[in-house]
Enzyme design. Structure first.
Site, PDB file in Angstrom:
ATOM      1  N   LYS A  54       0.090   3.050   5.361  1.00 50.91           N
ATOM      2  CA  LYS A  54      -1.415   3.214   4.575  1.00 50.91           C
ATOM      3  C   LYS A  54      -2.532   3.498   5.660  1.00 50.91           C
ATOM      4  O   LYS A  54      -3.187   4.313   5.390  1.00 50.91           O
ATOM      5  CB  LYS A  54      -1.737   2.001   3.953  1.00 50.91           C
ATOM      6  CG  LYS A  54      -1.027   1.926   2.312  1.00 50.91           C
ATOM      7  CD  LYS A  54      -1.620   2.857   1.442  1.00 50.91           C
ATOM      8  CE  LYS A  54      -0.750   2.578   0.087  1.00 50.91           C
ATOM      9  NZ  LYS A  54      -1.495   3.679  -1.018  1.00 50.91           N
ATOM     10  N   SER A 305       8.410   1.625   3.399  1.00 50.39           N
ATOM     11  CA  SER A 305       7.232   1.979   3.352  1.00 50.39           C
ATOM     12  C   SER A 305       6.293   0.966   3.949  1.00 50.39           C
ATOM     13  O   SER A 305       5.088   0.883   4.472  1.00 50.39           O
ATOM     14  CB  SER A 305       6.482   2.293   1.996  1.00 50.39           C
ATOM     15  OG  SER A 305       6.914   1.341   1.066  1.00 50.39           O
TER      16      SER A 305
END
Length: 419
Positions: A54, A305
């Site tokens: 992110k 991720s």
């Protein structure tokens, strides 16, 4: 029609964020490759700053702010990785940052977000209500809202992972990407397909939250019903207006995985590759190992991720994964309530080379007759075949083992924590 995000946007983002973002390793995974029947390369974004991808999109979006916007500050809503990514990126430039998090947000994530310099406001029972509160603060204070996925600069930042994969992995056949709102896979897919169009890009969602999968297959936006999931980081009810067209244009397929497959993948990553990966980050591996993606003989890059797992969940997830893999066997047997019976039972079990983890006795229950005792045993076995061998040996000795009503399960979620 020109796509909302281009390869040039992603290359520019790579230059813009290079000072803050790590080029995460692409790790070979020999034992996992043997299980998958294909060569797996793990793109370890769980080792990224702030613990997830992110920070890439957040850094690129914040870098695009005007001088006036930087002075006024930014705001976002999140209880997870996006919160920490925005807080880190804003703090790095000295930009005031407010993050609205649900009241029930994980305390470690709240403290981590504050640790990056953000002003954390706890409001709302879930992500949607927190986002509504954040937008109200935005209007009242003239702040800039940083969306978790539906923003061209965010998507371009996430797409830098695709450029890194092409630089690190020779001749990849397939790239497997976790999907929440679609920002990550949109960016990666643009980077891959505009550079190497023959490489497949496949997205993975949890079966408990399938908004992007449904939208992709129906060719229109779906707001999907959600259930509790260990992959809470990708539990997004409504996909982005920008992301779905990019997914439709560039992504080859979308698949879903079940909760048991996700926890098993988390456990295998921890055990075989020594990588702590959150549920949302493990769905790609879950899809490959679960046979959801045809990749035999290929070189497959799997994007991990993120790695921000609440500490209180780690032990439960491992237990759950071990139980599902048949490596925890919990059963009961009824024996005569007299000396020597437990010793005899354990002697038979020890011949099967198992590790006894727990023993329980029950004498006072409607199902237990006078002169009997119910013994519950939890043992550690090699796999499900070994578990069945233990039970067969007990049956051959005259016992009648039966399944315990005690199961290993994950604690309930207080709510979804997307983005």
């Amino acid at each position: 029609m020109k796509p909302s995000v281009t390869l040039q946007d992603i290359r520019q983002a790579q230059s813009t964020i290079s000072h803050l973002v790590r080029k995460t390793p692409a790790l070979s995974a020999r034992s996992l490759s043997a299980l998958a029947g294909s060569e797996l390369i793990l793109k370890a974004e769980n080792l990224q700053r702030a613990g997830s991808f992110k920070v890439r999109g957040a850094s690129n979006r914040i870098a695009a702010l005007s001088p006036d916007q930087k002075v006024r500050g930014v705001i976002t809503a999140s209880a997870g990785n996006h919160a920490q990514g925005v807080a880190l990126a804003a703090g790095n430039l000295g930009i005031p940052c407010t993050v609205v998090m649900p009241i029930g947000a994980s305390l470690p994530k709240v403290e981590a977000t504050r640790g990056y310099g953000a002003d954390v406001v706890l409001a709302g029972e879930d992500f949607d209500s927190s986002q509504e509160h954040a937008r109200r603060i935005m209007r009242e204070n003239d702040l800039t809202f940083i969306h978790a996925f539906d923003d061209p600069a965010i998507i371009a930042g996430q797409g830098t992972i695709g450029l890194e994969i092409l630089d690190q992995v020779d001749e990849p056949g397939t790239i497997v990407v976790p999907v929440g709102g679609g920002g990550l896979i949109s960016g990666i897919a643009v980077a891959i397909k505009e550079t190497r169009p023959n490489v497949r890009v496949i997205g993975v969602q949890a079966a408990a939250s399938t908004a992007v999968v449904d939208s992709y297959k129906a060719n229109r936006h779906f707001t999907a019903m959600q259930e509790a999931t260990v992959a809470d980081g990708i539990a997004v009810g409504t996909p982005g207006e920008l992301t779905i067209p990019l997914v439709k244009r560039y992504v080859d397929d979308m698949v879903v995985v079940e909760e048991e497959e996700i926890t098993q993948a988390m456990m295998l990553l921890l055990e075989r590759s020594k990588l702590l990966v959150e549920g949302a980050g493990a769905v790609g591996l879950a899809a490959v190992l679960g046979g959801k993606i045809q990749s035999a003989g290929q070189r497959v890059a799997v994007v991990l991720s993120g790695g921000n797992v609440d500490s209180h969940l780690i032990a439960r997830v491992v237990e759950h994964g071990l139980a599902h893999a048949g490596r925890y066997l919990v059963f009961k047997v009824m024996v005569e309530d007299r000396p020597g019976q437990l010793n005899r039972l354990l002697g038979i079990i020890s011949e099967s080379e198992v590790n006894v983890l727990d023993i329980g006795h029950l004498r006072h229950a409607p199902t237990v007759h006078l002169g009997q005792v119910e013994i519950q045993l939890t043992v550690e076995t090699r796999n499900s075949v070994h578990s069945e061998e233990v039970l067969e040996k007990l049956r051959a000795a005259g016992y009648s083992p039966y399944e315990s009503d005690t199961s290993v399960s994950l604690p309930p979620h207080s709510g979804f924590r997307p983005a």
